[in-house]
Scaffold this motif. Structure first.
Motif, mmCIF file in Angstrom:
data_model
loop_
_atom_site.group_PDB
_atom_site.id
_atom_site.type_symbol
_atom_site.label_atom_id
_atom_site.label_comp_id
_atom_site.label_asym_id
_atom_site.label_seq_id
_atom_site.Cartn_x
_atom_site.Cartn_y
_atom_site.Cartn_z
ATOM 1 N N ASP A 88 0.774 -1.137 -0.163
ATOM 2 C CA ASP A 88 0.086 -0.035 -0.013
ATOM 3 C C ASP A 88 0.832 1.294 0.002
ATOM 4 O OD1 ASP A 88 -2.361 -1.435 2.563
ATOM 5 O OD2 ASP A 88 -2.324 -1.514 -0.042
ATOM 6 N N ASP A 89 0.505 2.090 -0.937
ATOM 7 C CA ASP A 89 1.393 3.427 -0.736
ATOM 8 C C ASP A 89 0.801 4.543 -0.237
ATOM 9 O OD1 ASP A 89 2.205 5.688 -3.713
ATOM 10 O OD2 ASP A 89 3.168 5.526 -1.715
ATOM 11 N N ASP A 90 1.202 4.284 1.350
ATOM 12 C CA ASP A 90 0.405 5.218 2.142
ATOM 13 C C ASP A 90 1.628 6.034 2.783
ATOM 14 O OD1 ASP A 90 0.400 2.740 5.052
ATOM 15 O OD2 ASP A 90 1.917 3.312 3.689
ATOM 16 N N ASP A 91 2.776 6.350 1.996
ATOM 17 C CA ASP A 91 3.916 7.290 2.493
ATOM 18 C C ASP A 91 3.482 8.599 2.359
ATOM 19 O OD1 ASP A 91 6.209 4.814 1.006
ATOM 20 O OD2 ASP A 91 5.337 4.810 3.298
ATOM 21 N N CYS A 92 4.118 9.239 3.070
ATOM 22 C CA CYS A 92 4.025 10.724 2.799
ATOM 23 C C CYS A 92 4.578 11.304 1.538
ATOM 24 C CB CYS A 92 4.941 11.478 4.067
ATOM 25 S SG CYS A 92 4.351 11.091 5.541
ATOM 26 N N GLU A 93 4.113 12.291 1.016
ATOM 27 C CA GLU A 93 4.631 12.620 -0.193
ATOM 28 C C GLU A 93 5.989 13.464 0.268
ATOM 29 O OE1 GLU A 93 1.598 14.533 -2.996
ATOM 30 O OE2 GLU A 93 0.454 14.697 -1.169
ATOM 31 N N VAL A 94 6.985 13.601 -0.840
ATOM 32 C CA VAL A 94 8.290 14.075 -0.754
ATOM 33 C C VAL A 94 7.882 15.733 -0.762
ATOM 34 C CG1 VAL A 94 10.192 14.360 -1.730
ATOM 35 C CG2 VAL A 94 9.342 12.376 -2.119
ATOM 36 N N LEU A 95 8.373 16.184 0.488
ATOM 37 C CA LEU A 95 8.243 17.356 1.007
ATOM 38 C C LEU A 95 9.492 18.260 1.420
ATOM 39 C CD1 LEU A 95 5.902 19.597 1.726
ATOM 40 C CD2 LEU A 95 5.903 18.668 4.142
ATOM 41 N N GLN A 96 9.317 19.381 0.756
ATOM 42 C CA GLN A 96 10.558 20.442 1.169
ATOM 43 C C GLN A 96 9.881 21.608 2.000
ATOM 44 O OE1 GLN A 96 12.514 21.493 -2.505
ATOM 45 N NE2 GLN A 96 13.791 19.699 -2.318
ATOM 46 N N THR A 97 10.444 22.207 3.134
ATOM 47 C CA THR A 97 9.882 23.286 3.801
ATOM 48 C C THR A 97 10.902 24.229 3.675
ATOM 49 O OG1 THR A 97 8.217 21.989 5.087
ATOM 50 C CG2 THR A 97 8.950 24.335 5.627
ATOM 51 N N LYS A 98 10.623 25.464 3.267
ATOM 52 C CA LYS A 98 11.587 26.795 3.020
ATOM 53 C C LYS A 98 11.113 27.712 3.821
ATOM 54 C CE LYS A 98 12.485 25.131 -1.685
ATOM 55 N NZ LYS A 98 12.436 25.371 -3.168
#
Length: 393
Positions: free
Chosen positions: A126-136
């Motif tokens: 199941d693809d329940d991972d978080c989306e790849v995210l960058q915070t600036k």
């Protein structure tokens, strides 16, 4: 002459591919010829590669090159597009950062570090991972041009959310309008709060960032009674730590009890430093009776007994012994499972017999336990009695 082809894919408003080619190795410095994609010539190369991957038209050598760029090829799911959160503030970004940290925890395990890890997902998972995210983070954006520069950067991203905390109403409104014109999703954290509080207080906020030096609104900074009360509370807590001064228990606003390694001291420090409460803590040991003052001189509603899951307590005690003893032989029963079970049973019995409030701290942060205790006290002492009522209110 060696010819090396390197693909460099950049994620922006659209995929662009820059190809560095024909690297001639000579006795001197290598010469590199750069083919730019600014004319749009290679704009569709990324999409072409994706199609060739889908149709399985690439050679094994090409697949190896792409594997180095994109990761394993096969049953691996396509990596989601990177999403970016642009945080801009007229101060340090601390408020927005805190809100985002707590909010991300509600989305499939995204954590407060903003670095969301994506696991390899195969066809039967199941693809329940978080989306790849960058915070600036963009602190101290106090002028309209500062805000405009950040929003321009956000507009250049494929998936961007703009979050801002701006005290100046004019700059805040301009930021909202800029985001709307750029078609960006945005979140104004302070605007709705200011609006509601303005209605409640029947006056407008000053609209100045924290730390602004303005002679008209600046107040002399003096040390308040609250400050001295906290200093006094911390000094008291240090004196009454670990049952060292049982004669001080009668002066305590709160008494924390519990078996060894349940976190009594850290909790006491947090309560005294953050809330200005005089906190004493007393260890409960099955071979030693609790201090007489704990039974006779303290309102039982102010005593909180900390308990912990037996397995977790065993792990903590075992690690402590390992650090303290090092190569020495352990002759104590401190970390023995049967002994610590009796320890916990003895603490629970004392809590039941004396009307103390039992608090299970398993898996709880110190701040969470502190907030819980404060909420219980506020419910119990609604008459604003001297001591706890005075401090908490």
């Amino acid at each position: 002459v060696w010819i090396i082809l390197i693909y460099n894919i950049k994620l922006s408003r659209s995929f662009s591919l820059e190809i560095f080619g024909r690297l001639s190795l000579t006795r001197g410095m290598p010469k590199m010829h750069h083919f730019s994609s600014t004319n749009g010539k290679f704009n569709k190369v990324g999409a072409t590669i994706n199609k060739m991957l889908a149709d399985d038209e690439l050679s094994s050598d090409d697949k190896e090159v792409i594997r180095l760029l994109r990761g394993p090829i096969g049953n691996q799911a396509t990596r989601p597009d990177t999403k970016a959160i642009f945080v801009l503030s007229d101060a340090t970004c601390a408020t927005a950062k805190s809100v985002i940290e707590k909010s991300l925890k509600q989305f499939n395990g995204c954590d407060e570090r903003f670095a969301v890890k994506t696991k390899t997902v195969t066809g039967d998972e199941d693809d329940d991972d978080c989306e790849v995210l960058q915070t600036k983070l963009f602190p101290f954006c106090r002028e309209e041009q500062d805000v405009a520069d950040v929003i321009k950067k956000a507009a250049s991203e494929q998936n961007a959310l703009v979050v801002f905390t701006l005290a100046n109403p004019s700059v805040r409104e301009k930021a909202s309008r800029m985001c709307e014109l750029e078609g960006l999703v945005y979140l104004d954290l302070l605007g709705p709060t200011f609006s509601t509080m303005s209605t409640f207080f029947k006056r407008q906020p000053i609209g100045l960032p924290e730390g602004t030096d303005n002679q008209e609104i600046r107040r002399p900074r003096t040390l308040s009674d609250k400050y001295y009360r906290r200093i006094e509370a911390v000094e008291f807590t240090l004196k009454a730590d670990d049952g060292m001064a049982p004669w001080l228990l009668a002066e305590a606003d709160i008494v924390i009890v519990g078996v060894s390694r349940t976190g009594k001291t850290p909790l006491s420090i947090v309560l005294s430093q953050n809330m200005g409460l005089k906190v004493a803590n007393v260890p409960l040991v099955q071979e030693v009776a609790p201090p007489r003052e704990l039974i006779t001189d303290i309102d039982s509603r102010r005593v909180f007994c900390l308990t912990l899951n037996a397995g977790e307590l065993h792990r903590i005690r075992k690690n402590r012994l390992k650090k303290e003893l090092e190569d020495k032989k352990d002759l104590s029963n401190y970390a023995d499972r049967k002994y610590l079970m009796k320890d916990l049973m003895n603490a629970r019995r004392l809590a039941d017999d004396n009307g103390w409030t039992e608090v299970d701290v398993t898996g709880r942060a110190v701040e969470e336990t502190s907030s819980y205790i404060i909420s219980v006290l506020n419910e119990r002492f609604t008459d604003i009695s001297e001591g706890i009522g005075r401090v908490l209110n």
